[in-house]
Design a protein around this motif. Structure first.
Motif, PDB file in Angstrom:
ATOM      1  N   MET A   1       0.823  -1.196   0.000  1.00  0.00           N
ATOM      2  CA  MET A   1       0.000   0.000   0.000  1.00  0.00           C
ATOM      3  C   MET A   1       0.868   1.262   0.000  1.00  0.00           C
ATOM      4  N   HIS A   2       1.975   1.222   0.749  1.00  0.00           N
ATOM      5  CA  HIS A   2       2.833   2.399   0.816  1.00  0.00           C
ATOM      6  C   HIS A   2       3.451   2.712  -0.547  1.00  0.00           C
ATOM      7  N   GLU A   3       3.716   1.677  -1.347  1.00  0.00           N
ATOM      8  CA  GLU A   3       4.272   1.903  -2.683  1.00  0.00           C
ATOM      9  C   GLU A   3       3.249   2.613  -3.570  1.00  0.00           C
ATOM     10  N   LEU A   4       2.009   2.181  -3.512  1.00  0.00           N
ATOM     11  CA  LEU A   4       0.946   2.812  -4.285  1.00  0.00           C
ATOM     12  C   LEU A   4       0.778   4.273  -3.872  1.00  0.00           C
ATOM     13  N   ALA A   5       0.779   4.532  -2.572  1.00  0.00           N
ATOM     14  CA  ALA A   5       0.604   5.899  -2.072  1.00  0.00           C
ATOM     15  C   ALA A   5       1.741   6.808  -2.537  1.00  0.00           C
ATOM     16  N   LEU A   6       2.960   6.326  -2.434  1.00  0.00           N
ATOM     17  CA  LEU A   6       4.113   7.136  -2.840  1.00  0.00           C
ATOM     18  C   LEU A   6       4.091   7.418  -4.338  1.00  0.00           C
ATOM     19  N   LYS A   7       3.804   6.405  -5.128  1.00  0.00           N
ATOM     20  CA  LYS A   7       3.760   6.599  -6.583  1.00  0.00           C
ATOM     21  C   LYS A   7       2.611   7.513  -6.995  1.00  0.00           C
ATOM     22  N   TYR A   8       1.498   7.434  -6.273  1.00  0.00           N
ATOM     23  CA  TYR A   8       0.358   8.314  -6.562  1.00  0.00           C
ATOM     24  C   TYR A   8       0.736   9.769  -6.328  1.00  0.00           C
ATOM     25  N   VAL A   9       1.358  10.043  -5.211  1.00  0.00           N
ATOM     26  CA  VAL A   9       1.749  11.418  -4.887  1.00  0.00           C
ATOM     27  C   VAL A   9       2.794  11.923  -5.875  1.00  0.00           C
ATOM     28  N   LEU A  10       3.780  11.096  -6.194  1.00  0.00           N
ATOM     29  CA  LEU A  10       4.855  11.521  -7.097  1.00  0.00           C
ATOM     30  C   LEU A  10       4.379  11.737  -8.536  1.00  0.00           C
ATOM     31  N   LYS A  11       3.279  11.102  -8.915  1.00  0.00           N
ATOM     32  CA  LYS A  11       2.786  11.272 -10.290  1.00  0.00           C
ATOM     33  C   LYS A  11       2.109  12.625 -10.501  1.00  0.00           C
ATOM     34  N   HIS A  12       1.695  13.272  -9.418  1.00  0.00           N
ATOM     35  CA  HIS A  12       1.039  14.574  -9.545  1.00  0.00           C
ATOM     36  C   HIS A  12       2.027  15.564 -10.157  1.00  0.00           C
ATOM     37  N   PRO A  13       1.614  16.309 -11.168  1.00  0.00           N
ATOM     38  CA  PRO A  13       2.543  17.202 -11.875  1.00  0.00           C
ATOM     39  C   PRO A  13       3.148  18.308 -11.004  1.00  0.00           C
ATOM     40  N   ALA A  14       2.486  18.684  -9.929  1.00  0.00           N
ATOM     41  CA  ALA A  14       3.010  19.757  -9.081  1.00  0.00           C
ATOM     42  C   ALA A  14       3.981  19.254  -8.018  1.00  0.00           C
ATOM     43  N   VAL A  15       4.130  17.952  -7.892  1.00  0.00           N
ATOM     44  CA  VAL A  15       4.979  17.374  -6.839  1.00  0.00           C
ATOM     45  C   VAL A  15       6.344  17.019  -7.414  1.00  0.00           C
TER      46      VAL A  15
END
Length: 61
Positions: A1-15
């Protein structure tokens, strides 16, 4: 789950970077061993965006 959360946040263009919390050495090891070479698929990202749309709290005062 932590991998999904991290990748989700990092995919945001502003991050450009993330800071994660950990309550154990094991959690630090898990988070630093995530393979960021494989990106979160667009379909998964868009589905998560839909599910996690911000709830606007209007009655704050």
């Amino acid at each position: 789950m932590h991998e999904l959360a991290l990748k989700y946040v990092l995919k945001h263009p502003a991050v450009t970077s993330t800071v994660f919390g950990a309550s154990s050495i094991n959690q630090i090891n898990e988070n630093t061993n995530i393979n960021l070479e494989s990106e979160l698929p667009n379909e998964v990202y868009n589905e998560l965006k839909t599910i996690t749309k911000p709830i606007k709290y209007k009655d704050h005062r």
